[in-house]
Design a protein around this motif. Sequence first.
Motif, mmCIF file in Angstrom:
data_model
loop_
_atom_site.group_PDB
_atom_site.id
_atom_site.type_symbol
_atom_site.label_atom_id
_atom_site.label_comp_id
_atom_site.label_asym_id
_atom_site.label_seq_id
_atom_site.Cartn_x
_atom_site.Cartn_y
_atom_site.Cartn_z
ATOM 1 N N VAL A 1 0.846 -1.203 0.000
ATOM 2 C CA VAL A 1 0.000 0.000 0.000
ATOM 3 C C VAL A 1 0.880 1.250 0.000
ATOM 4 O O VAL A 1 0.641 2.191 -0.763
ATOM 5 C CB VAL A 1 -0.972 -0.006 1.204
ATOM 6 C CG1 VAL A 1 -1.637 1.346 1.371
ATOM 7 C CG2 VAL A 1 -2.004 -1.109 1.051
ATOM 8 N N GLN A 2 1.911 1.233 0.849
ATOM 9 C CA GLN A 2 2.797 2.389 0.920
ATOM 10 C C GLN A 2 3.530 2.600 -0.402
ATOM 11 O O GLN A 2 3.642 3.731 -0.894
ATOM 12 C CB GLN A 2 3.809 2.235 2.046
ATOM 13 C CG GLN A 2 4.745 3.430 2.153
ATOM 14 C CD GLN A 2 5.736 3.311 3.296
ATOM 15 O OE1 GLN A 2 5.672 2.394 4.101
ATOM 16 N NE2 GLN A 2 6.660 4.251 3.356
ATOM 17 N N ARG A 3 4.037 1.540 -1.003
ATOM 18 C CA ARG A 3 4.767 1.651 -2.269
ATOM 19 C C ARG A 3 3.846 2.188 -3.372
ATOM 20 O O ARG A 3 4.238 3.058 -4.143
ATOM 21 C CB ARG A 3 5.360 0.297 -2.657
ATOM 22 C CG ARG A 3 6.338 0.394 -3.795
ATOM 23 C CD ARG A 3 7.134 -0.874 -4.074
ATOM 24 N NE ARG A 3 6.323 -2.072 -4.148
ATOM 25 C CZ ARG A 3 6.299 -3.035 -3.201
ATOM 26 N NH1 ARG A 3 7.023 -2.921 -2.119
ATOM 27 N NH2 ARG A 3 5.539 -4.094 -3.355
ATOM 28 N N THR A 4 2.612 1.681 -3.411
ATOM 29 C CA THR A 4 1.654 2.165 -4.412
ATOM 30 C C THR A 4 1.332 3.636 -4.184
ATOM 31 O O THR A 4 1.299 4.423 -5.133
ATOM 32 C CB THR A 4 0.370 1.320 -4.376
ATOM 33 O OG1 THR A 4 0.698 -0.030 -4.690
ATOM 34 C CG2 THR A 4 -0.663 1.836 -5.369
ATOM 35 N N ALA A 5 1.126 4.028 -2.929
ATOM 36 C CA ALA A 5 0.831 5.431 -2.617
ATOM 37 C C ALA A 5 1.995 6.334 -3.013
ATOM 38 O O ALA A 5 1.780 7.436 -3.551
ATOM 39 C CB ALA A 5 0.509 5.583 -1.139
ATOM 40 N N GLU A 6 3.219 5.886 -2.782
ATOM 41 C CA GLU A 6 4.387 6.685 -3.161
ATOM 42 C C GLU A 6 4.481 6.834 -4.676
ATOM 43 O O GLU A 6 4.797 7.903 -5.180
ATOM 44 C CB GLU A 6 5.659 6.051 -2.594
ATOM 45 C CG GLU A 6 5.780 6.211 -1.093
ATOM 46 C CD GLU A 6 6.909 5.395 -0.469
ATOM 47 O OE1 GLU A 6 7.549 4.585 -1.189
ATOM 48 O OE2 GLU A 6 7.146 5.563 0.733
ATOM 49 N N GLN B 1 1.942 6.716 -6.747
ATOM 50 C CA GLN B 1 0.849 7.613 -7.139
ATOM 51 C C GLN B 1 1.238 9.070 -6.891
ATOM 52 O O GLN B 1 0.997 9.935 -7.737
ATOM 53 C CB GLN B 1 -0.433 7.268 -6.377
ATOM 54 C CG GLN B 1 -1.061 5.975 -6.815
ATOM 55 C CD GLN B 1 -2.213 5.562 -5.922
ATOM 56 O OE1 GLN B 1 -2.246 5.880 -4.733
ATOM 57 N NE2 GLN B 1 -3.160 4.836 -6.500
ATOM 58 N N LEU B 2 1.841 9.331 -5.736
ATOM 59 C CA LEU B 2 2.269 10.696 -5.425
ATOM 60 C C LEU B 2 3.326 11.166 -6.418
ATOM 61 O O LEU B 2 3.272 12.301 -6.901
ATOM 62 C CB LEU B 2 2.811 10.773 -3.991
ATOM 63 C CG LEU B 2 3.285 12.151 -3.527
ATOM 64 C CD1 LEU B 2 2.164 13.181 -3.622
ATOM 65 C CD2 LEU B 2 3.819 12.065 -2.113
ATOM 66 N N ASP B 3 4.276 10.296 -6.757
ATOM 67 C CA ASP B 3 5.289 10.649 -7.750
ATOM 68 C C ASP B 3 4.649 10.993 -9.090
ATOM 69 O O ASP B 3 5.046 11.960 -9.753
ATOM 70 C CB ASP B 3 6.292 9.505 -7.945
ATOM 71 C CG ASP B 3 7.229 9.324 -6.759
ATOM 72 O OD1 ASP B 3 7.325 10.236 -5.920
ATOM 73 O OD2 ASP B 3 7.851 8.235 -6.687
ATOM 74 N N VAL C 1 3.050 15.003 -13.174
ATOM 75 C CA VAL C 1 2.084 15.641 -14.078
ATOM 76 C C VAL C 1 1.925 17.118 -13.724
ATOM 77 O O VAL C 1 1.804 17.962 -14.605
ATOM 78 C CB VAL C 1 0.729 14.898 -14.115
ATOM 79 C CG1 VAL C 1 -0.124 15.171 -12.900
ATOM 80 C CG2 VAL C 1 -0.041 15.250 -15.377
ATOM 81 N N GLN C 2 1.991 17.439 -12.435
ATOM 82 C CA GLN C 2 1.891 18.840 -12.034
ATOM 83 C C GLN C 2 3.077 19.627 -12.576
ATOM 84 O O GLN C 2 2.922 20.743 -13.076
ATOM 85 C CB GLN C 2 1.825 18.942 -10.505
ATOM 86 C CG GLN C 2 1.430 20.314 -9.996
ATOM 87 C CD GLN C 2 2.573 21.308 -9.931
ATOM 88 O OE1 GLN C 2 3.737 20.946 -9.762
ATOM 89 N NE2 GLN C 2 2.250 22.574 -10.102
ATOM 90 N N ARG C 3 4.279 19.053 -12.517
ATOM 91 C CA ARG C 3 5.474 19.729 -13.055
ATOM 92 C C ARG C 3 5.339 19.946 -14.564
ATOM 93 O O ARG C 3 5.665 21.021 -15.077
ATOM 94 C CB ARG C 3 6.728 18.901 -12.770
ATOM 95 C CG ARG C 3 7.377 19.162 -11.438
ATOM 96 C CD ARG C 3 8.745 18.506 -11.330
ATOM 97 N NE ARG C 3 8.697 17.060 -11.479
ATOM 98 C CZ ARG C 3 8.443 16.201 -10.500
ATOM 99 N NH1 ARG C 3 8.208 16.647 -9.289
ATOM 100 N NH2 ARG C 3 8.429 14.908 -10.724
#
Length: 124
Positions: free
Chosen positions: A7-12, A14-16, A21-23
Amino acid sequence: MSVMDDVQRTAERQLDMLEDVQRKLAALTVRETGDDGRVIVDVDVSGAMTGLQLLPGAGNGRPAALADAIVRTAVRAATQAFTERAEIMAVFVDDFAELTGESMEPNGRDVRPSYREPFTEGES
């Protein structure tokens, strides 16, 4: 690996992806030229004009021709910015869906614009 590690790896990831995309969107600018290169317009990701350069002879000394050249060039620049923004977002949506295994469309329905006949009374 535990479920929480996954879960943590997937969340990281997703955040990346979100930060990436924001950049890309923040960096998106488009430059178009018009009036034989005498009108130069820059726009940002939203299509807002961020720069305007007028070189000698722009509009051939006619205010209406100059205004028309500026508007036409700005519209071309904004249209290109929208196209590039849509391409960035399409890649993001596909990659994000692949990562999560779920469509980003609410309720699995396609929410992209499409033509629909107008609703008339008595139809459902």
